[in-house]
Motif scaffolding. Structure first.
Motif, PDB file in Angstrom:
ATOM      1  N   ALA A 198       0.808  -1.232   0.000  1.00 51.20           N
ATOM      2  CA  ALA A 198       0.000   0.000   0.000  1.00 51.20           C
ATOM      3  C   ALA A 198       0.838   1.277   0.000  1.00 51.20           C
ATOM      4  N   ARG A 200       1.837   2.977  -2.417  1.00 50.69           N
ATOM      5  CA  ARG A 200       1.345   3.930  -3.430  1.00 50.69           C
ATOM      6  C   ARG A 200       0.183   4.785  -2.912  1.00 50.69           C
ATOM      7  N   SER A 201      -0.397   4.385  -1.778  1.00 48.69           N
ATOM      8  CA  SER A 201      -1.514   5.173  -1.226  1.00 48.69           C
ATOM      9  C   SER A 201      -1.022   6.374  -0.423  1.00 48.69           C
ATOM     10  N   PHE A 204      -2.194  10.075  -1.026  1.00 52.29           N
ATOM     11  CA  PHE A 204      -3.624  10.336  -0.871  1.00 52.29           C
ATOM     12  C   PHE A 204      -4.010  10.647   0.577  1.00 52.29           C
ATOM     13  N   HIS A 205      -3.129  10.354   1.524  1.00 53.71           N
ATOM     14  CA  HIS A 205      -3.414  10.731   2.907  1.00 53.71           C
ATOM     15  C   HIS A 205      -3.361  12.249   3.069  1.00 53.71           C
ATOM     16  N   GLU A 223     -11.034  10.703  -1.825  1.00 54.22           N
ATOM     17  CA  GLU A 223      -9.635  10.445  -1.476  1.00 54.22           C
ATOM     18  C   GLU A 223      -9.504   9.189  -0.611  1.00 54.22           C
ATOM     19  N   LYS A 226      -9.518   6.297  -2.933  1.00 56.87           N
ATOM     20  CA  LYS A 226      -8.241   6.148  -3.633  1.00 56.87           C
ATOM     21  C   LYS A 226      -7.266   5.336  -2.774  1.00 56.87           C
ATOM     22  N   ILE A 227      -7.230   5.638  -1.469  1.00 53.41           N
ATOM     23  CA  ILE A 227      -6.357   4.896  -0.559  1.00 53.41           C
ATOM     24  C   ILE A 227      -6.733   3.421  -0.559  1.00 53.41           C
ATOM     25  N   ASP A 229      -8.527   1.700  -2.706  1.00 59.30           N
ATOM     26  CA  ASP A 229      -8.372   1.039  -4.008  1.00 59.30           C
ATOM     27  C   ASP A 229      -6.946   0.545  -4.190  1.00 59.30           C
ATOM     28  N   VAL A 230      -5.972   1.334  -3.751  1.00 58.24           N
ATOM     29  CA  VAL A 230      -4.572   0.904  -3.812  1.00 58.24           C
ATOM     30  C   VAL A 230      -4.367  -0.320  -2.926  1.00 58.24           C
TER      31      VAL A 230
END
Length: 240
Positions: A198, A200-201, A204-205, A223, A226-227, A229-230
């Protein structure tokens, strides 16, 4: 020793294991054995430290667990009081899954996280105070610092999400997490022995924080997704 002192329930010292969990269980035993009722005062922090032979931070972690479950409250300058009776059989009541197949357990838990965290992000965006924002940003800054230094940030990532939960000012969000803590924490303990799980997330934090700061509920939901989904993509990819 007086007769009534001999009859009084005793809080016993603990062996070295999971201290916070053992303190939680010891307090639940004490409440049950002493037949404490709503409104009764719990032993003072210093008394608990001496009786259980643990440090202040461990006592406070256990107290936070009870507070998150909504069964005690701490009154400044007065002490800690029971809001509702608990027992050794009811204080944990964890929601859990068969974790034999890690991939399936993570995906099932992720479905629940989507529902809870999207709503939590939206509610936090509506209700957050200036103090809430300061706490969330403090956790985010620490998460980013550790991530840049180590390339990973498990506990710091969890602390950020907990701060978002608290910004909802709805104790049920934190209580649900406490009941599923063991299952949820698997996401922050490097599943599949991958330090990059994770990763890549990470950006998005910050954008989630920005959405909460702007009180943009739809952006907070977007957002958060998005987290997660990664996270889902990595579960599927890394479990092959």
């Amino acid at each position: 020793m007086k007769a009534n002192d001999r009859d009084r329930p005793v809080i016993r010292p603990l062996p070295a294991m999971d201290r916070a969990r053992q303190v939680t269980e010891a307090l639940a035993h004490y409440v049950e054995d002493a037949r404490l009722q709503a409104g009764d005062r719990l032993p003072a922090e210093r008394e608990l430290m001496a009786a259980l032979a643990v440090g202040r931070s461990t006592i406070r972690e256990a107290i936070r667990h009870f507070q998150a479950l909504g069964v005690i409250e701490t009154r400044k300058g007065s002490g800690t009081y029971l809001l509702k009776p608990v027992s050794r059989d009811t204080v944990h009541m964890p929601l859990s899954l068969d974790t034999t197949h890690q991939r399936d357990a993570l995906l099932q838990t992720l479905e629940v996280r989507r529902g809870i965290e999207c709503e939590a992000g939206m509610v936090a965006a509506r209700r957050r105070t200036a103090r809430d924002l300061a706490i969330i940003e403090e956790k985010l800054d620490e998460m980013e610092r550790v991530h840049i230094a180590k390339g990973t940030s498990g506990p710091e990532d969890l602390a950020f999400h907990l701060a978002v939960y608290d910004a909802t000012h709805n104790p049920l969000f934190r209580q649900l997490l406490e009941q599923m803590r063991e299952t949820f924490e698997r996401f922050w303990s490097h599943p599949f022995d991958r330090q990059d799980f994770a990763r890549r997330s990470f950006p998005f934090h910050r954008t989630l924080f920005n959405a909460i700061a702007a009180q943009d509920t739809e952006a907070a939901r977007r957002e958060t997704l998005k987290i997660l989904d990664v996270v889902e993509e990595d579960i599927k990819e890394m479990s092959r």
